[in-house]
Scaffold this motif. Structure first.
Motif, PDB file in Angstrom:
ATOM      1  N   ALA A 115      61.750  51.037  41.261  1.00 57.35           N
ATOM      2  CA  ALA A 115      61.488  52.280  40.513  1.00 57.35           C
ATOM      3  C   ALA A 115      60.479  52.034  39.406  1.00 57.35           C
ATOM      4  CB  ALA A 115      62.794  52.825  39.937  1.00 57.35           C
ATOM      5  N   GLY A 116      60.598  50.891  38.732  1.00 55.52           N
ATOM      6  CA  GLY A 116      59.649  50.566  37.670  1.00 55.52           C
ATOM      7  C   GLY A 116      58.251  50.353  38.205  1.00 55.52           C
ATOM      8  N   PHE A 117      58.154  49.625  39.316  1.00 49.75           N
ATOM      9  CA  PHE A 117      56.846  49.389  39.927  1.00 49.75           C
ATOM     10  C   PHE A 117      56.219  50.706  40.388  1.00 49.75           C
ATOM     11  CE2 PHE A 117      57.406  44.680  41.359  1.00 49.75           C
ATOM     12  CZ  PHE A 117      57.414  44.308  40.029  1.00 49.75           C
ATOM     13  N   ARG A 118      57.042  51.565  40.985  1.00 52.29           N
ATOM     14  CA  ARG A 118      56.528  52.858  41.451  1.00 52.29           C
ATOM     15  C   ARG A 118      55.946  53.651  40.285  1.00 52.29           C
ATOM     16  NH1 ARG A 118      57.204  56.822  45.501  1.00 52.29           N
ATOM     17  NH2 ARG A 118      58.528  55.470  46.780  1.00 52.29           N
ATOM     18  N   MET A 119      56.661  53.690  39.197  1.00 51.65           N
ATOM     19  CA  MET A 119      56.211  54.441  38.023  1.00 51.65           C
ATOM     20  C   MET A 119      54.880  53.888  37.501  1.00 51.65           C
ATOM     21  SD  MET A 119      58.278  55.093  34.443  1.00 51.65           S
ATOM     22  CE  MET A 119      59.681  55.662  35.390  1.00 51.65           C
ATOM     23  N   ILE A 120      54.789  52.552  37.422  1.00 53.28           N
ATOM     24  CA  ILE A 120      53.570  51.919  36.916  1.00 53.28           C
ATOM     25  C   ILE A 120      52.384  52.196  37.826  1.00 53.28           C
ATOM     26  CG2 ILE A 120      52.442  49.684  36.539  1.00 53.28           C
ATOM     27  CD1 ILE A 120      55.214  48.669  35.581  1.00 53.28           C
ATOM     28  N   LEU A 121      52.581  51.999  39.129  1.00 50.47           N
ATOM     29  CA  LEU A 121      51.469  52.123  40.079  1.00 50.47           C
ATOM     30  C   LEU A 121      51.011  53.567  40.222  1.00 50.47           C
ATOM     31  CD1 LEU A 121      52.611  49.605  42.855  1.00 50.47           C
ATOM     32  CD2 LEU A 121      50.886  49.268  41.080  1.00 50.47           C
ATOM     33  N   GLU A 122      51.944  54.493  40.317  1.00 50.87           N
ATOM     34  CA  GLU A 122      51.542  55.882  40.517  1.00 50.87           C
ATOM     35  C   GLU A 122      50.934  56.488  39.255  1.00 50.87           C
ATOM     36  OE1 GLU A 122      54.839  57.936  42.361  1.00 50.87           O
ATOM     37  OE2 GLU A 122      54.117  57.260  44.335  1.00 50.87           O
ATOM     38  N   ALA A 162      48.760  55.026  37.604  1.00 48.97           N
ATOM     39  CA  ALA A 162      47.360  54.591  37.590  1.00 48.97           C
ATOM     40  C   ALA A 162      46.424  55.673  38.110  1.00 48.97           C
ATOM     41  CB  ALA A 162      47.204  53.313  38.412  1.00 48.97           C
ATOM     42  N   GLY A 163      46.950  56.569  38.957  1.00 51.01           N
ATOM     43  CA  GLY A 163      46.147  57.686  39.443  1.00 51.01           C
ATOM     44  C   GLY A 163      45.466  57.464  40.773  1.00 51.01           C
ATOM     45  N   ASP A 164      45.171  56.198  41.124  1.00 46.18           N
ATOM     46  CA  ASP A 164      44.480  55.935  42.381  1.00 46.18           C
ATOM     47  C   ASP A 164      45.346  55.140  43.351  1.00 46.18           C
ATOM     48  OD1 ASP A 164      44.467  53.638  40.835  1.00 46.18           O
ATOM     49  OD2 ASP A 164      42.477  52.989  41.480  1.00 46.18           O
ATOM     50  N   ILE A 165      46.649  55.063  43.073  1.00 41.63           N
ATOM     51  CA  ILE A 165      47.579  54.321  43.926  1.00 41.63           C
ATOM     52  C   ILE A 165      48.749  55.230  44.284  1.00 41.63           C
ATOM     53  CG2 ILE A 165      49.097  52.308  44.120  1.00 41.63           C
ATOM     54  CD1 ILE A 165      47.370  50.959  41.971  1.00 41.63           C
ATOM     55  N   ALA A 166      49.099  55.276  45.567  1.00 38.45           N
ATOM     56  CA  ALA A 166      50.247  56.052  46.028  1.00 38.45           C
ATOM     57  C   ALA A 166      51.249  55.103  46.669  1.00 38.45           C
ATOM     58  CB  ALA A 166      49.813  57.112  47.038  1.00 38.45           C
ATOM     59  N   VAL A 167      52.483  55.120  46.200  1.00 38.86           N
ATOM     60  CA  VAL A 167      53.544  54.303  46.812  1.00 38.86           C
ATOM     61  C   VAL A 167      54.063  55.069  48.021  1.00 38.86           C
ATOM     62  CG1 VAL A 167      55.818  53.271  46.496  1.00 38.86           C
ATOM     63  CG2 VAL A 167      54.142  53.208  44.633  1.00 38.86           C
ATOM     64  N   VAL A 168      53.830  54.533  49.208  1.00 42.39           N
ATOM     65  CA  VAL A 168      54.160  55.250  50.439  1.00 42.39           C
ATOM     66  C   VAL A 168      55.511  54.850  51.008  1.00 42.39           C
ATOM     67  CG1 VAL A 168      51.747  55.632  51.032  1.00 42.39           C
ATOM     68  CG2 VAL A 168      52.899  53.568  51.855  1.00 42.39           C
ATOM     69  N   ASN A 186      56.932  39.211  34.791  1.00 47.83           N
ATOM     70  CA  ASN A 186      56.749  39.444  33.356  1.00 47.83           C
ATOM     71  C   ASN A 186      55.306  39.809  33.020  1.00 47.83           C
ATOM     72  OD1 ASN A 186      55.431  37.022  33.618  1.00 47.83           O
ATOM     73  ND2 ASN A 186      56.760  35.850  32.255  1.00 47.83           N
ATOM     74  N   ALA A 187      54.471  39.971  34.039  1.00 51.25           N
ATOM     75  CA  ALA A 187      53.085  40.400  33.810  1.00 51.25           C
ATOM     76  C   ALA A 187      53.080  41.833  33.278  1.00 51.25           C
ATOM     77  CB  ALA A 187      52.284  40.316  35.106  1.00 51.25           C
ATOM     78  N   GLY A 188      52.020  42.185  32.587  1.00 48.96           N
ATOM     79  CA  GLY A 188      51.898  43.534  32.049  1.00 48.96           C
ATOM     80  C   GLY A 188      51.611  44.546  33.146  1.00 48.96           C
ATOM     81  N   PRO A 189      51.890  45.826  32.894  1.00 47.26           N
ATOM     82  CA  PRO A 189      51.631  46.878  33.881  1.00 47.26           C
ATOM     83  C   PRO A 189      50.190  46.877  34.380  1.00 47.26           C
ATOM     84  CG  PRO A 189      52.911  47.750  32.061  1.00 47.26           C
ATOM     85  CD  PRO A 189      52.503  46.360  31.662  1.00 47.26           C
ATOM     86  N   GLU A 190      49.236  46.641  33.461  1.00 45.04           N
ATOM     87  CA  GLU A 190      47.826  46.645  33.865  1.00 45.04           C
ATOM     88  C   GLU A 190      47.518  45.508  34.838  1.00 45.04           C
ATOM     89  OE1 GLU A 190      48.381  43.953  30.456  1.00 45.04           O
ATOM     90  OE2 GLU A 190      48.954  46.040  30.844  1.00 45.04           O
ATOM     91  N   GLU A 191      48.243  44.395  34.732  1.00 48.68           N
ATOM     92  CA  GLU A 191      48.021  43.282  35.656  1.00 48.68           C
ATOM     93  C   GLU A 191      48.519  43.623  37.054  1.00 48.68           C
ATOM     94  OE1 GLU A 191      48.590  39.142  33.872  1.00 48.68           O
ATOM     95  OE2 GLU A 191      49.714  40.400  32.474  1.00 48.68           O
ATOM     96  N   LEU A 192      49.655  44.331  37.137  1.00 51.98           N
ATOM     97  CA  LEU A 192      50.173  44.757  38.433  1.00 51.98           C
ATOM     98  C   LEU A 192      49.202  45.731  39.096  1.00 51.98           C
ATOM     99  CD1 LEU A 192      52.443  44.860  40.567  1.00 51.98           C
ATOM    100  CD2 LEU A 192      53.469  46.716  39.225  1.00 51.98           C
ATOM    101  N   VAL A 193      48.727  46.693  38.339  1.00 53.21           N
ATOM    102  CA  VAL A 193      47.768  47.664  38.869  1.00 53.21           C
ATOM    103  C   VAL A 193      46.493  46.958  39.327  1.00 53.21           C
ATOM    104  CG1 VAL A 193      46.279  49.610  38.264  1.00 53.21           C
ATOM    105  CG2 VAL A 193      48.673  49.587  37.515  1.00 53.21           C
ATOM    106  N   ALA A 194      45.990  46.025  38.517  1.00 49.26           N
ATOM    107  CA  ALA A 194      44.770  45.293  38.874  1.00 49.26           C
ATOM    108  C   ALA A 194      44.979  44.483  40.141  1.00 49.26           C
ATOM    109  CB  ALA A 194      44.355  44.373  37.722  1.00 49.26           C
ATOM    110  N   ALA A 195      46.153  43.864  40.286  1.00 49.60           N
ATOM    111  CA  ALA A 195      46.425  43.051  41.473  1.00 49.60           C
ATOM    112  C   ALA A 195      46.391  43.906  42.731  1.00 49.60           C
ATOM    113  CB  ALA A 195      47.781  42.366  41.335  1.00 49.60           C
ATOM    114  N   VAL A 196      46.975  45.097  42.667  1.00 50.95           N
ATOM    115  CA  VAL A 196      46.982  45.991  43.829  1.00 50.95           C
ATOM    116  C   VAL A 196      45.568  46.450  44.155  1.00 50.95           C
ATOM    117  CG1 VAL A 196      47.726  48.259  44.660  1.00 50.95           C
ATOM    118  CG2 VAL A 196      49.363  46.740  43.520  1.00 50.95           C
ATOM    119  N   ARG A 197      44.809  46.810  43.144  1.00 52.02           N
ATOM    120  CA  ARG A 197      43.427  47.250  43.379  1.00 52.02           C
ATOM    121  C   ARG A 197      42.584  46.124  43.980  1.00 52.02           C
ATOM    122  NH1 ARG A 197      42.800  50.232  37.523  1.00 52.02           N
ATOM    123  NH2 ARG A 197      43.572  52.298  38.132  1.00 52.02           N
TER     124      ARG A 197
END
Length: 224
Positions: free
Chosen positions: A19-26, A28-34, A110-121
């Protein structure tokens, strides 16, 4: 948001973490958790059914761990997803097993939200990402194996290892320092498109699926 969003699949046995990952990624605006999955077996099945661009994969899960699930996803020619391993455990055996399995990234929870988003991108773009401290350990692992070998200014390329041009070698050394294409372009005073071409040529010559695999290969064979 413009264009097609990056499709992400979350595989983790903790619903709160998903749930936390979904909130962070979605956000971002350009990521959809499918989709989501709570076990390794479910993760492999979901990756096949949903065809995401990126899978965020936990390690310790019931019925099949994330390392084996990663191996199966990467090995399946019908699944085009890149896998980013996201784990609580900063362990070398997990790190190197994940890379051997074909993961395109290794991130700690323990990485920051921006690091998770960057990793996915980054994974969705076909590149790879390791946290800086992890990158240093990958390099050190293979550098230690060559510590007793002579270190001439220009190393002789071992038999069977592809020859890189001087510029390709420079780009590879900067990739090994975890620099992005934009940072490499700035460092070498060349265009970012030119860097992308050099990186693509390096990956093709080394037979590497991504930047992480290229760095591991390069250190293993004394190219950097």
């Amino acid at each position: 948001m413009t264009g097609t969003p990056i499709r992400a699949l979350l595989v983790d046995d903790h619903a709160v973490m998903r749930a936390g990952f979904r909130m962070i990624l979605e956000a971002a605006g350009d990521i959809a958790v499918v989709g989501e999955a709570a076990t390794g077996v479910e993760g492999v099945a979901a990756a096949s059914a949903l065809q995401p661009d990126v899978v965020c994969m936990d390690v310790q899960m019931p019925d099949m761990d994330g390392l084996e699930a990663t191996r199966r996803i990467v090995a399946d020619p019908e699944i085009a997803a890149a896998v980013v391993v996201v784990t609580t455990f900063d362990r070398d055996d997990y790190l190197f097993s994940a890379l051997s399995a074909g993961a395109s990234g290794f991130l700690l929870k323990n990485a920051g939200p921006e690091e998770l988003v960057a990793a996915v991108r980054i994974a969705a773009a076909g590149d790879a990402l390791l946290a800086p401290e992890v990158t240093r350990r990958v390099i050190a692992r293979f550098a230690d194996g060559e510590a007793s070998a002579p270190s001439p200014t220009k190393r002789a390329v071992p038999a069977g290892v592809p020859e890189l041009t001087e510029r390709e070698g420079e780009v590879l050394r900067l990739v090994a320092q975890a620099l992005s294409n934009a940072e490499i372009a700035e460092r070498l005073y060349i265009g970012e498109a030119t860097v992308k071409t050099h990186v693509s040529n390096v990956l093709q010559k080394l037979g590497a699926r991504d930047r992480v695999a290229a760095v591991v290969y390069a250190h293993r064979h004394g190219l950097v």
